[in-house]
Structure formats: structure tokens, C-alpha cells
Design an enzyme around this catalytic site. Structure first.
Site, PDB file in Angstrom:
ATOM      1  N   ARG A  54       0.801  -1.226   0.000  1.00  0.00           N
ATOM      2  CA  ARG A  54       0.000   0.000   0.000  1.00  0.00           C
ATOM      3  C   ARG A  54       0.834   1.276   0.000  1.00  0.00           C
ATOM      4  O   ARG A  54       0.603   2.193  -0.780  1.00  0.00           O
ATOM      5  CB  ARG A  54      -0.897   0.044   1.250  1.00  0.00           C
ATOM      6  CG  ARG A  54      -2.129  -0.781   1.169  1.00  0.00           C
ATOM      7  CD  ARG A  54      -2.478  -1.280   2.567  1.00  0.00           C
ATOM      8  NE  ARG A  54      -1.534  -2.326   2.897  1.00  0.00           N
ATOM      9  CZ  ARG A  54      -1.765  -3.615   2.683  1.00  0.00           C
ATOM     10  NH1 ARG A  54      -2.929  -3.998   2.244  1.00  0.00           N
ATOM     11  NH2 ARG A  54      -0.847  -4.511   2.932  1.00  0.00           N
ATOM     12  N   THR A  55       1.794   1.332   0.932  1.00  0.00           N
ATOM     13  CA  THR A  55       2.509   2.603   1.119  1.00  0.00           C
ATOM     14  C   THR A  55       3.308   2.959  -0.135  1.00  0.00           C
ATOM     15  O   THR A  55       3.239   4.079  -0.633  1.00  0.00           O
ATOM     16  CB  THR A  55       3.427   2.512   2.357  1.00  0.00           C
ATOM     17  OG1 THR A  55       2.634   2.122   3.475  1.00  0.00           O
ATOM     18  CG2 THR A  55       4.076   3.847   2.660  1.00  0.00           C
ATOM     19  N   LYS A  82      25.183  -4.852  -1.772  1.00  0.00           N
ATOM     20  CA  LYS A  82      26.646  -4.879  -1.807  1.00  0.00           C
ATOM     21  C   LYS A  82      27.234  -4.116  -0.628  1.00  0.00           C
ATOM     22  O   LYS A  82      28.426  -3.841  -0.584  1.00  0.00           O
ATOM     23  CB  LYS A  82      27.146  -4.264  -3.114  1.00  0.00           C
ATOM     24  CG  LYS A  82      26.680  -5.002  -4.359  1.00  0.00           C
ATOM     25  CD  LYS A  82      27.261  -4.363  -5.603  1.00  0.00           C
ATOM     26  CE  LYS A  82      26.753  -5.071  -6.855  1.00  0.00           C
ATOM     27  NZ  LYS A  82      27.134  -4.333  -8.070  1.00  0.00           N
ATOM     28  N   ARG A 104      11.615   4.009   3.716  1.00  0.00           N
ATOM     29  CA  ARG A 104      11.140   3.008   4.686  1.00  0.00           C
ATOM     30  C   ARG A 104      12.337   2.164   5.061  1.00  0.00           C
ATOM     31  O   ARG A 104      13.068   1.675   4.196  1.00  0.00           O
ATOM     32  CB  ARG A 104      10.050   2.136   4.091  1.00  0.00           C
ATOM     33  CG  ARG A 104       9.746   0.930   4.984  1.00  0.00           C
ATOM     34  CD  ARG A 104       8.511   0.199   4.581  1.00  0.00           C
ATOM     35  NE  ARG A 104       7.316   0.942   4.941  1.00  0.00           N
ATOM     36  CZ  ARG A 104       6.097   0.406   4.952  1.00  0.00           C
ATOM     37  NH1 ARG A 104       5.914  -0.840   4.613  1.00  0.00           N
ATOM     38  NH2 ARG A 104       5.056   1.132   5.305  1.00  0.00           N
ATOM     39  N   HIS A 134       5.197   6.329  11.503  1.00  0.00           N
ATOM     40  CA  HIS A 134       4.688   6.181  10.143  1.00  0.00           C
ATOM     41  C   HIS A 134       3.673   7.317   9.951  1.00  0.00           C
ATOM     42  O   HIS A 134       2.462   7.096   9.930  1.00  0.00           O
ATOM     43  CB  HIS A 134       4.012   4.813  10.027  1.00  0.00           C
ATOM     44  CG  HIS A 134       3.704   4.354   8.640  1.00  0.00           C
ATOM     45  ND1 HIS A 134       3.851   5.159   7.530  1.00  0.00           N
ATOM     46  CD2 HIS A 134       3.230   3.162   8.179  1.00  0.00           C
ATOM     47  CE1 HIS A 134       3.489   4.465   6.454  1.00  0.00           C
ATOM     48  NE2 HIS A 134       3.116   3.271   6.826  1.00  0.00           N
TER      49      HIS A 134
HETATM   50  C1  NCD Z   1       2.010  -1.035   8.382  1.00  0.00           C
HETATM   51  C2  NCD Z   1       3.494  -0.801   8.402  1.00  0.00           C
HETATM   52  O1  NCD Z   1       4.231  -1.191   7.494  1.00  0.00           O
HETATM   53  O2  NCD Z   1       3.903  -0.167   9.350  1.00  0.00           O
HETATM   54  N1  NCD Z   1       1.454  -1.171   7.139  1.00  0.00           N
HETATM   55  C3  NCD Z   1       1.230  -0.065   6.351  1.00  0.00           C
HETATM   56  O3  NCD Z   1       2.102   0.748   6.103  1.00  0.00           O
HETATM   57  N2  NCD Z   1      -0.014   0.104   5.876  1.00  0.00           N
HETATM   58  C4  NCD Z   1       1.548  -2.015   9.383  1.00  0.00           C
HETATM   59  C5  NCD Z   1       2.044  -3.435   9.303  1.00  0.00           C
HETATM   60  O4  NCD Z   1       3.006  -3.751   8.626  1.00  0.00           O
HETATM   61  O5  NCD Z   1       1.415  -4.256   9.989  1.00  0.00           O
END
Ligand code: NCD
Length: 310
Positions: A54-55, A82, A104, A134
Site C-alpha cells: 500500500r505505502t 553490496k 522506509r 509512520h
Molecule cells: C504497516 C506498516 O508497514 O507499518 N502497514 C502499512 O504501512 N499500511 C503495518 C504493518 O506492517 O502491519
């Protein structure tokens, strides 16, 4: 505003401004031609050291709808394997022309380092750093809650219950910080091993019984995935016991108010923290959250790369 690393970077007014803009930008997604020229000539790089559906996709769609160029960069196929450091990688991306880096990373504080160490000038957006924060997830959750309750203002008086593996959840941390800023009252619930006391200082109350929490008739129940990938050691006796005590089962679903709302940031583990009955209940707004992810990320990218207030 140059970076978005933590909800602490936002005042209440900043947050409401982003939510208002996201609400406006959401309309672009309903048009036949889903495009605005605002970020023409800008380059956004998605730098993902952890998996994401999703993100990553919603940042990509958000940047594309604003006419930016988008480069997706995943740890598995790059020189990261590497041994290149985060600093060298980010400086390389900037030398290649990145105006914003969406990062991320499994390490808490990774986005903060990139934003505050004078390594690069590009804008940094935190798309999840370890168990820490997040912020765009919290913004899309707040936007969803505003829509569900029909508010154009803050979330004063709204009762939100967040349930599950609070300890390892960056979603829970960012949500507690943002929802408290917006006037909601937030309770976090889960087994004692998975709910750190520090959440009280962040503005939440703590519960170790799902039933007790449900008796308080929350307006919103947000279920969280158990983040096994972040667990070192034992946090629960068994999966069966976890499901018995902490799953949003059919029985617990029946305890919810008729006009309550069910949220989950995804990915869901059906049958574990949430039953299919609950995930598919008409009160669930899980796909609305996903759609709002695009609008919120458009608002954030616009603010950082073209914002008149920055
Ligand atoms: C979450 C995350 O990656 O922090 N998912 C997201 O970004 N929608 C929650 C999760 O991984 O459970």
C-alpha cells in the site's frame, strides 16, 4: 515545511491544513483525467528497505498524479545488497536528481538521520522507520475518521481504540500522537507484553482486556497486525491464546456500536487478529483507508515540494 519524519514535526494547524488539502486533492482521483501539473519537473524516489504494498504504491500514484517523475528503488535489487550505507545511497540519489526521498527502513531513526544530518538537501518523508513512526499512515487514518464522522475540523471527543501489537507498531505511535493532537481520546489495548507503559506519556490510556475496552463503546476500533518480524523473544504464550483474547471475532463484533467503524492499516492476517466477518463487515472502512493514502500523500508531497507555506 521541508521534511516529514514524525508527527511531532506538525502542529495541530499543520495537520488540519494537510487534511483539508488531502480532502480537496481526493477529488482529482474521481476525475476522468487524474492529473495535476503541480510537481512537473520534480523527482521523487521511493527508497524502500522493507517490503510494502500500500505505502509504496500509493506514494507512487500520488507523485504521478501531481506530474512528478517517480523512481522506485528496492533494497533487494540495488547496491544496498553490496553493503552501501544509507548515507552514500541517499547522496547518490540526490546526485541523480532526487528532490524528495520517501524512505522506509527497519531501523528506528533512519529517516531522522537522513533529514537532520546535513548529508543531503532533498526532502525526506518517513514511510515507516522500524517500530518508531509512520506519519502519513496516521494522517490517512485521521482523514478517514474525519470522513466517517462527517467532520471538517478536528476529532474532538472521538473515542478511538487501537488493539494488538502496540509495542512494535509505528502505526500506533504515530496515531496516538496525531489523534491526541486532534482532540480524540485514544486507548491502546493488548497483552501486557505488547503494550509499553510509555504510551501513557504520549496521551493514550492503556487496557489489557479487549472486553473492558469494548464496554467503553469506542467510535473507532483500529486492529493491528502482530509484527513477528520485529520480535526478538517471546511476547505471547501461543497464537491460539492471542486469537482467543485479542482477535476481533464475531462475538466481539457484536459488542460494537451500530455506528462504530473498523480500521486496519493492512496487511491483514484474516483469522488471526481480525476475523473475516469483521474485515468484511459494513462498518469496516479498510479500503477507504487505502484510497485516502493516495490523497494524503499527494497533500504531503505538494506541501514539501511546492508548498507556499514552506
Ligand atoms: C504497516 C506498516 O508497514 O507499518 N502497514 C502499512 O504501512 N499500511 C503495518 C504493518 O506492517 O502491519
Amino acid at each position: 515545511m521541508k521534511n516529514l519524519v514524525s508527527i511531532a514535526d506538525l502542529s495541530r494547524e499543520d495537520a488540519l491544513y494537510l487534511l483539508d488539502n488531502a480532502q480537496q486533492l481526493a477529488q482529482v482521483n474521481d476525475r476522468e483525467v487524474k492529473k495535476l501539473p503541480a510537481l512537473r519537473g520534480k523527482t521523487v524516489v521511493n527508497l524502500f528497505y522493507e517490503n510494502s504494498t500500500r505505502t509504496r504504491i500509493s506514494f507512487e500514484i500520488a507523485a504521478t498524479r501531481l506530474s512528478a517523475d517517480v523512481i522506485n528503488f528496492s533494497a533487494a535489487t540495488s547496491s544496498l545488497s553490496k553493503g552501501e550505507s544509507l548515507k552514500d545511497t541517499a547522496q547518490t540519489l540526490e546526485a541523480l536528481g532526487a528532490d524528495a526521498i520517501v524512505v522506509r527502513h527497519p531501523m528506528s531513526g533512519a529517516a531522522h538521520q537522513l533529514a537532520h544530518r546535513d548529508w543531503i538537501n532533498a526532502s525526506i518523508i518517513n514511510a515507516g522507520d522500524g517500530s518508531h513512526e509512520h506519519p502519513t499512515q496516521a494522517l490517512l487514518d485521521a482523514l478517514t475518521m474525519r470522513q466517517l464522522v462527517g467532520s471538517n475540523d478536528d476529532l474532538a471527543g472521538l473515542k478511538v481504540l487501537i488493539v494488538g501489537d502496540i509495542r512494535h507498531s509505528r502505526v500506533a505511535r504515530s496515531n496516538v500522537l496525531l489523534l491526541s493532537k486532534l482532540g480524540a481520546s485514544v486507548q491502546v489495548a493488548g497483552p501486557a507484553t505488547l503494550v509499553p507503559a510509555g504510551f501513557e506519556k504520549m496521551g493514550a490510556t492503556i487496557s489489557n482486556s479487549f472486553e473492558d475496552s469494548l464496554e467503553q463503546q469506542p467510535d473507532v476500533v483500529m486492529m493491528l497486525r502482530v509484527q513477528r518480524e520485529r520480535m526478538q523473544g517471546h511476547y505471547m504464550p501461543s497464537e491460539r491464546e492471542y486469537t482467543q483474547n485479542w482477535s476481533l471475532s464475531g462475538k466481539r463484533l457484536a459488542m460494537l456500536k451500530k455506528d462504530a467503524h473498523i480500521l486496519h492499516p493492512g496487511p491483514m492476517n484474516r483469522g488471526f487478529e481480525i476475523s473475516s466477518e469483521a474485515a468484511d463487515d459494513p462498518r469496516a472502512a479498510i479500503l477507504k483507508q487505502v484510497s485516502n493514502g493516495v490523497a494524503v500523500r499527494m497533500a504531503v508531497l505538494h506541501e514539501l515540494l511546492a508548498g507556499e507555506r514552506s
